[in-house]
Design a protein around this motif. Sequence first.
Motif, PDB file in Angstrom:
ATOM      1  N   GLU A 131       6.033 -14.433  -0.238  1.00  0.00           N
ATOM      2  CA  GLU A 131       6.109 -13.529   0.913  1.00  0.00           C
ATOM      3  C   GLU A 131       4.678 -13.244   1.376  1.00  0.00           C
ATOM      4  O   GLU A 131       3.725 -13.500   0.644  1.00  0.00           O
ATOM      5  N   PRO A 132       4.518 -12.729   2.576  1.00  0.00           N
ATOM      6  CA  PRO A 132       3.150 -12.514   3.077  1.00  0.00           C
ATOM      7  C   PRO A 132       2.330 -11.619   2.143  1.00  0.00           C
ATOM      8  O   PRO A 132       2.827 -10.587   1.662  1.00  0.00           O
ATOM      9  N   ARG A 133       1.120 -12.044   1.886  1.00  0.00           N
ATOM     10  CA  ARG A 133       0.186 -11.230   1.104  1.00  0.00           C
ATOM     11  C   ARG A 133      -0.602 -10.387   2.099  1.00  0.00           C
ATOM     12  O   ARG A 133      -1.578 -10.855   2.666  1.00  0.00           O
ATOM     13  N   VAL A 134      -0.142  -9.199   2.307  1.00  0.00           N
ATOM     14  CA  VAL A 134      -0.672  -8.359   3.377  1.00  0.00           C
ATOM     15  C   VAL A 134      -1.756  -7.446   2.818  1.00  0.00           C
ATOM     16  O   VAL A 134      -1.525  -6.732   1.842  1.00  0.00           O
ATOM     17  N   ARG A 135      -2.926  -7.489   3.434  1.00  0.00           N
ATOM     18  CA  ARG A 135      -4.012  -6.647   2.947  1.00  0.00           C
ATOM     19  C   ARG A 135      -3.999  -5.251   3.568  1.00  0.00           C
ATOM     20  O   ARG A 135      -4.375  -4.275   2.935  1.00  0.00           O
ATOM     21  N   GLY A 136      -3.592  -5.180   4.804  1.00  0.00           N
ATOM     22  CA  GLY A 136      -3.502  -3.859   5.418  1.00  0.00           C
ATOM     23  C   GLY A 136      -2.525  -2.977   4.668  1.00  0.00           C
ATOM     24  O   GLY A 136      -1.562  -3.470   4.070  1.00  0.00           O
ATOM     25  N   VAL A 137      -2.760  -1.679   4.668  1.00  0.00           N
ATOM     26  CA  VAL A 137      -1.907  -0.743   3.936  1.00  0.00           C
ATOM     27  C   VAL A 137      -1.261   0.233   4.916  1.00  0.00           C
ATOM     28  O   VAL A 137      -1.773   0.445   6.014  1.00  0.00           O
ATOM     29  N   PRO A 138      -0.159   0.823   4.519  1.00  0.00           N
ATOM     30  CA  PRO A 138       0.405   1.900   5.338  1.00  0.00           C
ATOM     31  C   PRO A 138      -0.624   3.010   5.472  1.00  0.00           C
ATOM     32  O   PRO A 138      -1.288   3.368   4.488  1.00  0.00           O
ATOM     33  N   PHE A 139      -0.751   3.564   6.652  1.00  0.00           N
ATOM     34  CA  PHE A 139      -1.789   4.583   6.828  1.00  0.00           C
ATOM     35  C   PHE A 139      -1.432   5.474   8.002  1.00  0.00           C
ATOM     36  O   PHE A 139      -0.716   5.085   8.917  1.00  0.00           O
ATOM     37  N   ARG A 140      -1.959   6.700   7.936  1.00  0.00           N
ATOM     38  CA  ARG A 140      -1.810   7.650   9.036  1.00  0.00           C
ATOM     39  C   ARG A 140      -3.177   8.232   9.375  1.00  0.00           C
ATOM     40  O   ARG A 140      -3.913   8.649   8.483  1.00  0.00           O
ATOM     41  N   TRP A 141      -3.529   8.197  10.652  1.00  0.00           N
ATOM     42  CA  TRP A 141      -4.702   8.926  11.121  1.00  0.00           C
ATOM     43  C   TRP A 141      -4.186  10.187  11.792  1.00  0.00           C
ATOM     44  O   TRP A 141      -3.322  10.111  12.685  1.00  0.00           O
ATOM     45  N   SER A 142      -4.684  11.324  11.372  1.00  0.00           N
ATOM     46  CA  SER A 142      -4.157  12.608  11.849  1.00  0.00           C
ATOM     47  C   SER A 142      -4.578  12.854  13.291  1.00  0.00           C
ATOM     48  O   SER A 142      -5.757  12.736  13.654  1.00  0.00           O
ATOM     49  N   GLY A 143      -3.631  13.237  14.110  1.00  0.00           N
ATOM     50  CA  GLY A 143      -3.929  13.562  15.499  1.00  0.00           C
ATOM     51  C   GLY A 143      -4.924  14.705  15.606  1.00  0.00           C
ATOM     52  O   GLY A 143      -5.814  14.695  16.462  1.00  0.00           O
ATOM     53  N   ALA A 144      -4.793  15.687  14.720  1.00  0.00           N
ATOM     54  CA  ALA A 144      -5.730  16.818  14.759  1.00  0.00           C
ATOM     55  C   ALA A 144      -7.151  16.326  14.474  1.00  0.00           C
ATOM     56  O   ALA A 144      -8.110  16.702  15.165  1.00  0.00           O
ATOM     57  N   ASP A 145      -7.286  15.471  13.477  1.00  0.00           N
ATOM     58  CA  ASP A 145      -8.602  14.899  13.175  1.00  0.00           C
ATOM     59  C   ASP A 145      -9.140  14.102  14.367  1.00  0.00           C
ATOM     60  O   ASP A 145     -10.326  14.189  14.713  1.00  0.00           O
ATOM     61  N   LEU A 146      -8.283  13.302  14.945  1.00  0.00           N
ATOM     62  CA  LEU A 146      -8.740  12.427  16.035  1.00  0.00           C
ATOM     63  C   LEU A 146      -9.245  13.268  17.208  1.00  0.00           C
ATOM     64  O   LEU A 146     -10.280  12.968  17.808  1.00  0.00           O
TER      65      LEU A 146
END
Lengths: 359, 359, 359, 359
Positions: free
Chosen positions: D38-53
């Motif tokens: 199966e695909p060897r995916v390097r990217g990870v699940p992630f969230r950038w906070s809207g408040a931070d942004l």
Amino acid sequence: MTTLRYSATDPDLDLLYARLADRSLQPLWEMTGLLTAEPRVRGVPFRWSGADLRELGNAAGELVPVDRGGDRRVLACCNPGLDGAPYAVSTLWAAVQYLRGHEIAPAHRHTPAALRFVVEGSGVWTLVDGDPLQMGAGDLVLTPSWTFHQHHNPGAEPMVWMDVLDLPVVAALDAVFFETGPSAEPDTRTAARSTSEQWFGGGPGLVPVDGPLLPPRHSPLLAYRWADTDRALASLVATSGTGHATLRYSDPVRGGDVMPTMRCEIARVLPGTTTDAVRQTGGRVCCVLHGTGHVTIGDQQFAVSPGDILAVPSWTPWSVAATTEIDLFSTSDAPVLEALGLMRAENLTTGQRTIGARS
Amino acid sequence: MTTLRYSATDPDLDLLYARLADRSLQPLWEMTGLLTAEPRVRGVPFRWSGADLRELGNAAGELVPVDRGGDRRVLACCNPGLDGAPYAVSTLWAAVQYLRGHEIAPAHRHTPAALRFVVEGSGVWTLVDGDPLQMGAGDLVLTPSWTFHQHHNPGAEPMVWMDVLDLPVVAALDAVFFETGPSAEPDTRTAARSTSEQWFGGGPGLVPVDGPLLPPRHSPLLAYRWADTDRALASLVATSGTGHATLRYSDPVRGGDVMPTMRCEIARVLPGTTTDAVRQTGGRVCCVLHGTGHVTIGDQQFAVSPGDILAVPSWTPWSVAATTEIDLFSTSDAPVLEALGLMRAENLTTGQRTIGARS
Amino acid sequence: MTTLRYSATDPDLDLLYARLADRSLQPLWEMTGLLTAEPRVRGVPFRWSGADLRELGNAAGELVPVDRGGDRRVLACCNPGLDGAPYAVSTLWAAVQYLRGHEIAPAHRHTPAALRFVVEGSGVWTLVDGDPLQMGAGDLVLTPSWTFHQHHNPGAEPMVWMDVLDLPVVAALDAVFFETGPSAEPDTRTAARSTSEQWFGGGPGLVPVDGPLLPPRHSPLLAYRWADTDRALASLVATSGTGHATLRYSDPVRGGDVMPTMRCEIARVLPGTTTDAVRQTGGRVCCVLHGTGHVTIGDQQFAVSPGDILAVPSWTPWSVAATTEIDLFSTSDAPVLEALGLMRAENLTTGQRTIGARS
Amino acid sequence: MTTLRYSATDPDLDLLYARLADRSLQPLWEMTGLLTAEPRVRGVPFRWSGADLRELGNAAGELVPVDRGGDRRVLACCNPGLDGAPYAVSTLWAAVQYLRGHEIAPAHRHTPAALRFVVEGSGVWTLVDGDPLQMGAGDLVLTPSWTFHQHHNPGAEPMVWMDVLDLPVVAALDAVFFETGPSAEPDTRTAARSTSEQWFGGGPGLVPVDGPLLPPRHSPLLAYRWADTDRALASLVATSGTGHATLRYSDPVRGGDVMPTMRCEIARVLPGTTTDAVRQTGGRVCCVLHGTGHVTIGDQQFAVSPGDILAVPSWTPWSVAATTEIDLFSTSDAPVLEALGLMRAENLTTGQRTIGARS
């Protein structure tokens, strides 16, 4: 897991950069090289010598059994500009595969699509989803994405050929899947003519009305024979008036490229003729089938002989000058560039440019 | 200029009918036969005898110069069900054309598309937009919509062939245009191989990369040679396992039918074999190239020999039973039916039905 | 069953003609009018008065029950040039349909496709394969080929609208099929908004990701509402700079025409403005929704008012001059001509011509 | 320039490896991880906070002028799995862009395509090839490949929005081109409604007959307004019966995705509803427009609020659970995967799988 932490002499800015890195963010205004006037291509013009490839293939045949990693005895062409990545250009894998007499490279399938082009020799059958395709000099054999494929050599003589895969593109899209063959037992059938050719190799514009369902995404014709190609090249080059001509291998039923990620072409260049210098976005791998002369890629000139493999990186001008009659097979990722609206092409001899062209 | 004036025994209704007629209106509720459960087909199953066609063609050759009306010595097959309209089925014109030695049928063009299928003989060249296409037995030659075409016979022997045109469809759409040739002087060139074939007849799936621009609406390959067709039929019929097989003539570059209004196919039926009884919407004209046997169309059975032309009306079941090996060329208007979403097909032997199919 | 028997003064030729007729053949050289320089169009420019259509519709409503022949109370527009055939132009049926309060025109389906355009009134629901579509002034409602459709009027007021069908084309192709509705009981449901609109009427470029399967050959959006059309016309005409603008109704998911045989368009022409004189192959039926002025078709000028239906025969120039703001709906068979490579268009004001254009 | 030099304990093999490296070749059988089940995916699940942004965007607005590197004040979301590459997932760039009052981000163009999605605020105009597009909350604005685009803020309030680009794909194909704007002077025009919307934003299935030429490779509609999207979502979610529904943004004239490399969708999830867990090949970036709840990506659950940006890597299951009504915009590279025959999708809730699907 990491993100670049930029720094600045201004302490407030430096603090912002620290906070950005802490939040997995980066400041665009500190980055360079993202959007360049022209493509920043890392692959370099290169030639792998056919003589070397044959000799090293033989040596591998002596030393390495076929069933080691990957079940394939393959030497991958590694473009020196790509930092050790095993790719001939940034978007294409090219390699030579070597199969000794009585060996079998067992069936597997993967989403990266592959093609085989034979420079010399014969005697190996490639089975694609169970259909035995004989391989001989000048033949192009397709093993499209997610089709089971196996190679077996019922004779005594070893055989070598070139593999080209779209692996870099499929890997960049995180879409590589792989499976071993449907049965433990290898299928060692041979056939004078594959079912694929019996159904779909009738002749120009002659297609079966009934018959097997068309595969959804690739040519139903899996082998393009040298006898046909040679005859078609002779006819074209006699008509073109330029001393050279190029054929595209296409889906005989629906038209278009043989597979959605790779375009296959073969050029004949008559002695004393030089082709126009052209360039296009996307990479290309060439293989010399017949003849000698020079191939110029960017600012480098390579003397070429049969079996040589050449890397033409994206947006790099190239041309062919024939001393003796050259037949030059090549594979590019042009269908990818075209599908995504990213194809640009330029003929540096005539000055003609196209942007976003579909061919 | 007139509109039907319906009548009624009720005087108020009769007055309404008078007023409707006066206003060029008609009451739907008095009409019959507009929307029938199945197509109300006026064309009938029919066979024109090859022997008759040859003999009458010869007689016309003796009596009628080629330059009388239309510059063509043509005998049109008139389906007896069509009230004298000169059409083989309601949507297709079929005819035999006869050209004596040293005669020329001068160039013209028209929006109705035509094709020529040769049962026997050779020696005539058809020029399509100036490209000389030799005509021989078993060959299919296209003269697509709005291409200039001329026939000339440089030899001494007369030659006869079948013409099929989409004239009824183009006429029904009020879209017939016609022009005489671009020059008063006939172009009597010949060529061993047409430019069209040199460029586009390379082989299955082999297409030129550069070369003449593709015509927008029809196959760039204008001649399909019997040698190729024969070989492809032999391969198919050996593979099919049913004793018969059918090839479709297609655009070798883009796939699809050779012209947007006519589909061309050729079936080989081995001795002792009978094809399934099938029917589809739209008409078909068949021509026996080789062999003898019977063709059943609807409830009629016709003994057939080479040169016979047959009419298969819309939605009428037909099948072929071969006594000796039959090669049967046919043209249908299936691309029209498919483009408009009106294709229905049924195999009465297997019971399989399709509605709205695209092939 | 008959074939024309040509005659000649030369006795040998006359004998040949007899033999040809006996064999259901005709000599091309005696035929005239088959291949004309320009289309020989039998339909003539014509106007059916909206006032007449309303009045005669009312009269039919008084005298004729809806369940007589065909289950539809319909007055068909018969072009006086077509020898009594009930067609507005040679390729299109146009008619007014009248449904009294509490009446039902029961469900049936047929391969000819239909559309309904409403000039005034409201209160009827058309069910298409069970989906209830309300009909109001300015709305276009589709009942595509082979969809069951029923009209019912739950209110007390009668309603009248225009029907357009591709019946002449489907009949010419011997492809008419018909079936009565799936159930004996009428389905008298109503709905404020059809399921079709809820799924596919979201807005420009907004399409559902999941949802019902797309129908294979026609727009999944079955009603185009006047409020949307009016707003879009206002925006276009303000942008065009010419005082007039035309919208095409299209498949919102796949683009292209709403049905494979009929193109629907609506033009707004501001007071004092005249559109260019244009012509194209194929027929057109227009219906005045709003406004007054003149429509010139060929060499005839018609004063127009709401409800008028106009016939524009093939290759006949036409233009619109508005006294008050005109909204003019029209249907043509352009998709047929385009699919078959037979579309030609000419703007006689600018001199621009196109051959074989796809739009 | 370098190629990996493999080593072996067997001296003969080690010598072969040295010779291979010397010739820029590598032995496939020593490589691992090339062809994974199966695909060897390097990217990870992630969230950038809207408040931070928002807060970091404000801080950047204070400290950094807009005309530093790249003429854009942009914070790039850097997936922690990608070794510092400034990409949200391996195939998509995502970022927030911040423009203060009275600032101008000058015109340029590049082959990577971009889109802008606005979570809050308004007041900035984006000019695309000179056409001023107002930007407001919930709007999607396209700046397709090789179109000049400029942002200017004529008011006093700063504004922030999300940018998504296909830069990783274009860079992997060595096809990045860039040009600065056609004039030194910024164009500070504004307009209540863009020309693009006046022509192509008419309504569902309403397209102009004449007007500007269609761009060859992207939607001619460059802004999708929240008012339309909101109404369409409300209609869909009421019809779907599942408590959630998803719209795709599409080309209103030709159908299909808005750009050849990026698919844009927006989902509405009603309170208390959870969407099915689904995965597909290729990456996705989500942005929360409205509402709160949880988004589960792989084995991580992220609490979400408006303005949050989320990374869904290839082949990673994800679902949305709404506490308050969520509107979730997302962009994926699905058109790339589909064009290349590499799309696989799986609904882990229902078990349904598709391989090679086109949508």
